[in-house]
Design an enzyme around this catalytic site. Structure first.
Site, short mmCIF file in Angstrom:
data_model
loop_
_atom_site.label_atom_id
_atom_site.label_comp_id
_atom_site.label_asym_id
_atom_site.label_seq_id
_atom_site.Cartn_x
_atom_site.Cartn_y
_atom_site.Cartn_z
N LYS A 154 -3.01 21.86 -8.52
CA LYS A 154 -2.45 22.90 -9.41
C LYS A 154 -1.57 22.25 -10.48
O LYS A 154 -0.78 21.36 -10.16
CB LYS A 154 -1.60 23.87 -8.59
CG LYS A 154 -2.43 24.68 -7.62
CD LYS A 154 -1.57 25.68 -6.88
CE LYS A 154 -2.42 26.44 -5.91
NZ LYS A 154 -1.76 26.78 -4.67
N GLU B 125 0.85 -1.20 0.00
CA GLU B 125 0.00 0.00 0.00
C GLU B 125 0.88 1.24 0.00
O GLU B 125 1.76 1.39 0.86
CB GLU B 125 -0.96 0.02 1.20
CG GLU B 125 -1.85 1.27 1.12
CD GLU B 125 -3.07 1.26 2.01
OE1 GLU B 125 -3.44 0.20 2.57
OE2 GLU B 125 -3.68 2.35 2.15
N ASP C 240 -2.62 12.15 -2.72
CA ASP C 240 -2.75 13.61 -2.77
C ASP C 240 -3.03 14.04 -4.20
O ASP C 240 -2.26 13.69 -5.10
CB ASP C 240 -1.45 14.27 -2.29
CG ASP C 240 -1.14 13.92 -0.85
OD1 ASP C 240 -1.94 14.28 0.03
OD2 ASP C 240 -0.11 13.26 -0.60
N GLU D 180 4.79 5.00 3.91
CA GLU D 180 4.19 6.27 4.38
C GLU D 180 5.27 7.10 5.05
O GLU D 180 5.78 6.72 6.10
CB GLU D 180 3.04 5.97 5.35
CG GLU D 180 2.35 7.19 5.94
CD GLU D 180 1.86 8.20 4.90
OE1 GLU D 180 0.91 7.88 4.18
OE2 GLU D 180 2.47 9.29 4.79
N ARG E 234 -9.49 7.40 6.35
CA ARG E 234 -9.66 8.73 6.95
C ARG E 234 -10.01 9.79 5.91
O ARG E 234 -10.92 10.58 6.07
CB ARG E 234 -8.30 9.08 7.57
CG ARG E 234 -8.35 9.74 8.88
CD ARG E 234 -6.91 9.88 9.32
NE ARG E 234 -6.72 11.12 10.02
CZ ARG E 234 -7.11 11.32 11.26
NH1 ARG E 234 -7.69 10.36 11.93
NH2 ARG E 234 -6.91 12.48 11.83
N TYR E 235 -9.27 9.75 4.79
CA TYR E 235 -9.52 10.76 3.75
C TYR E 235 -10.86 10.54 3.09
O TYR E 235 -11.56 11.49 2.74
CB TYR E 235 -8.39 10.72 2.70
CG TYR E 235 -7.33 11.70 3.08
CD1 TYR E 235 -6.42 11.39 4.09
CD2 TYR E 235 -7.25 12.96 2.51
CE1 TYR E 235 -5.46 12.29 4.49
CE2 TYR E 235 -6.31 13.87 2.90
CZ TYR E 235 -5.41 13.54 3.89
OH TYR E 235 -4.47 14.46 4.29
N GLU E 236 -11.21 9.28 2.93
CA GLU E 236 -12.49 8.99 2.31
C GLU E 236 -13.63 9.50 3.21
O GLU E 236 -14.61 10.07 2.72
CB GLU E 236 -12.63 7.49 2.10
CG GLU E 236 -13.93 7.15 1.47
CD GLU E 236 -14.05 5.68 1.13
OE1 GLU E 236 -13.10 4.91 1.36
OE2 GLU E 236 -15.12 5.31 0.63
N ASP F 235 -11.20 10.88 -4.54
CA ASP F 235 -12.44 11.65 -4.45
C ASP F 235 -12.31 12.91 -5.31
O ASP F 235 -13.16 13.78 -5.25
CB ASP F 235 -12.69 12.06 -2.99
CG ASP F 235 -11.58 12.96 -2.46
OD1 ASP F 235 -10.40 12.63 -2.72
OD2 ASP F 235 -11.87 13.98 -1.82
N ASP G 184 9.59 7.55 0.71
CA ASP G 184 8.96 7.59 -0.60
C ASP G 184 8.83 6.16 -1.17
O ASP G 184 9.84 5.45 -1.30
CB ASP G 184 9.87 8.44 -1.50
CG ASP G 184 9.25 8.77 -2.82
OD1 ASP G 184 8.46 7.97 -3.33
OD2 ASP G 184 9.60 9.84 -3.36
C1 SAM Z 1 -4.28 12.20 0.94
S1 SAM Z 1 -3.35 11.10 1.95
C2 SAM Z 1 -4.34 9.61 1.97
C3 SAM Z 1 -3.99 8.69 3.10
C4 SAM Z 1 -4.79 7.40 3.19
N1 SAM Z 1 -4.54 6.54 2.07
C5 SAM Z 1 -6.26 7.69 3.33
O1 SAM Z 1 -7.02 7.40 2.39
O2 SAM Z 1 -6.67 8.20 4.40
C6 SAM Z 1 -2.00 10.63 0.91
C7 SAM Z 1 -0.88 10.00 1.68
O3 SAM Z 1 0.11 9.56 0.76
C8 SAM Z 1 1.38 9.77 1.35
N2 SAM Z 1 2.35 9.84 0.24
C9 SAM Z 1 2.46 10.83 -0.66
N3 SAM Z 1 3.45 10.56 -1.52
C10 SAM Z 1 3.97 9.37 -1.16
C11 SAM Z 1 5.04 8.57 -1.64
N4 SAM Z 1 5.77 8.96 -2.68
N5 SAM Z 1 5.31 7.41 -1.01
C12 SAM Z 1 4.58 7.02 0.06
N6 SAM Z 1 3.56 7.74 0.56
C13 SAM Z 1 3.26 8.90 -0.04
C14 SAM Z 1 1.22 11.06 2.13
O4 SAM Z 1 2.18 11.21 3.17
C15 SAM Z 1 -0.21 10.95 2.65
O5 SAM Z 1 -0.24 10.37 3.95
#
Ligand code: SAM
Length: 241
Positions: free
Chosen positions: A146, A68, A142, A93, A217-219, A178, A120
Site C-alpha cells: 500500500k 544480511e 516485506d 532480524e 522460506r519466502y521464495e 517476488d 532494526d
Molecule cells: C518477507 S520476510 C523475508 C525473510 C527471509 N529473507 C526470506 O526470504 O524468507 C522479511 C523479513 O525482514 C525482517 N525485517 C523487516 N524490516 C527489518 C529491519 N528494518 N531490520 C531487520 N529486519 C527487518 C522481517 O522481520 C522479516 O522477517
C-alpha cells in the site's frame, strides 16, 4: 549524516513474535543466543569494525564480513556461513521466531561465523565503520504494497546511502524480491544512487538465484503461489580519491 532519533521513532519492520516457541527451541535460544547476539554499546557516537562482534569465537579476524538484513528463519544466512567459513556473517532480524530458526541451524551445523542483531538493521548499520563489509543481502524484504506503507520499505534512499557507506569499494549488494511493484521501486532507487552499478545484463541474470544458494522460506512460498522471483546484483562503485 546520522539520523538515530528518526530511526528509533519510525519502526519499519512487522511483527516481533509469532507462535510460542517449542520448548526445545526456546531452550536452545536461551542457551545459545548469549554467545551469538550483538548488543550495541550505549555510546552512540562510536562505530565498530564487525570483527569486534566475533571476539568470543576465538577468531576475531575473518578474511571478510557480510551482512544480511531480514534473514527470516535464516536458511540463506546459515547456508552462506557454512559455504564460507573464512567469512564472518552478521544477520539482522527482529522476529524472534526467525532468530530461533537460525539458532537451530547454527547449533545443527556448529557454525561459529554468525552473529545476530535482533533489532532494526538501521540501528546496527549506523554503528558500523565506513567500508567494512564485502557483501550485503536483502532477500525478499516485506513489499509493503500500500502506498501509505511505502515509507516502511527497507530499500529506500537513506538505507541505500548507509549501505554505500559501510560496503567496501567493489563489494556486492544482493536484493531479491517476488513483488513486481517493489522490484521496480528497488531498481529505480538503486539506479538513482551514484554509489552502485547494476551488474545484471538480462533476464538470464536476474531470474537466476545463482551461486548455489537454497531458496529462502519466502521464495519457496512465492514459487508455490506461482510467482517468479527477481535477483538483483549491485556493485559498490570505487570511492572518489
Ligand atoms: C518477507 S520476510 C523475508 C525473510 C527471509 N529473507 C526470506 O526470504 O524468507 C522479511 C523479513 O525482514 C525482517 N525485517 C523487516 N524490516 C527489518 C529491519 N528494518 N531490520 C531487520 N529486519 C527487518 C522481517 O522481520 C522479516 O522477517
Amino acid at each position: 549524516m546520522r539520523n538515530l532519533e528518526n530511526i528509533q521513532s519510525s519502526r519499519i519492520y512487522g511483527r516481533r513474535h509469532g507462535k510460542p516457541l517449542k520448548p526445545a527451541s526456546q531452550e536452545r535460544l536461551d542457551r545459545l543466543l548469549p554467545d551469538l547476539e550483538i548488543i550495541l554499546p550505549e555510546a552512540e557516537e562510536e562505530r565498530f569494525h564487525p570483527s569486534v562482534f566475533f571476539d568470543n569465537a576465538g577468531k576475531s579476524n575473518f578474511g571478510s564480513y557480510a551482512l544480511e538484513i531480514g534473514f527470516g528463519k535464516g536458511e540463506h544466512l546459515a547456508w552462506q556461513a557454512r559455504a564460507n567459513p573464512e567469512r564472518g556473517f552478521i544477520g539482522c532480524e527482529p522476529f524472534i521466531n526467525g532468530v530461533s530458526g537460525l539458532v537451530d541451524k547454527v547449533a545443527e551445523a556448529g557454525l561459529e561465523n554468525i552473529r545476530v542483531y535482533m533489532d532494526d538493521a538501521r540501528l546496527l548499520m549506523d554503528r558500523l565503520e565506513e567500508g567494512c563489509l564485502d557483501q550485503a543481502y536483502i532477500l525478499f524484504p516485506d513489499p509493503w504494497p500500500k502506498s501509505r506503507h511505502h515509507k516502511r520499505r527497507v530499500v529506500n534512499d537513506g538505507n541505500i546511502r548507509e549501505l554505500a557507506r559501510i560496503l567496501k569499494d567493489g563489494a556486492r549488494l544482493h536484493i531479491a524480491t517476488d513483488h513486481r511493484g517493489y522490484c521496480r521501486w528497488i531498481l529505480s532507487h538503486m539506479l538513482a544512487s551514484p554509489d552502485f552499478v547494476w551488474l545484471d545484463r538480462g533476464p538470464g541474470d536476474w531470474h537466476e538465484r545463482g551461486e548455489g544458494w537454497p531458496p529462502t522460506r519466502y521464495e519457496t512460498k512465492a514459487l508455490e503461489q506461482g510467482r517468479r522471483s527477481t535477483y538483483l546484483r549491485f556493485e559498490r562503485r570505487p570511492r572518489k580519491a
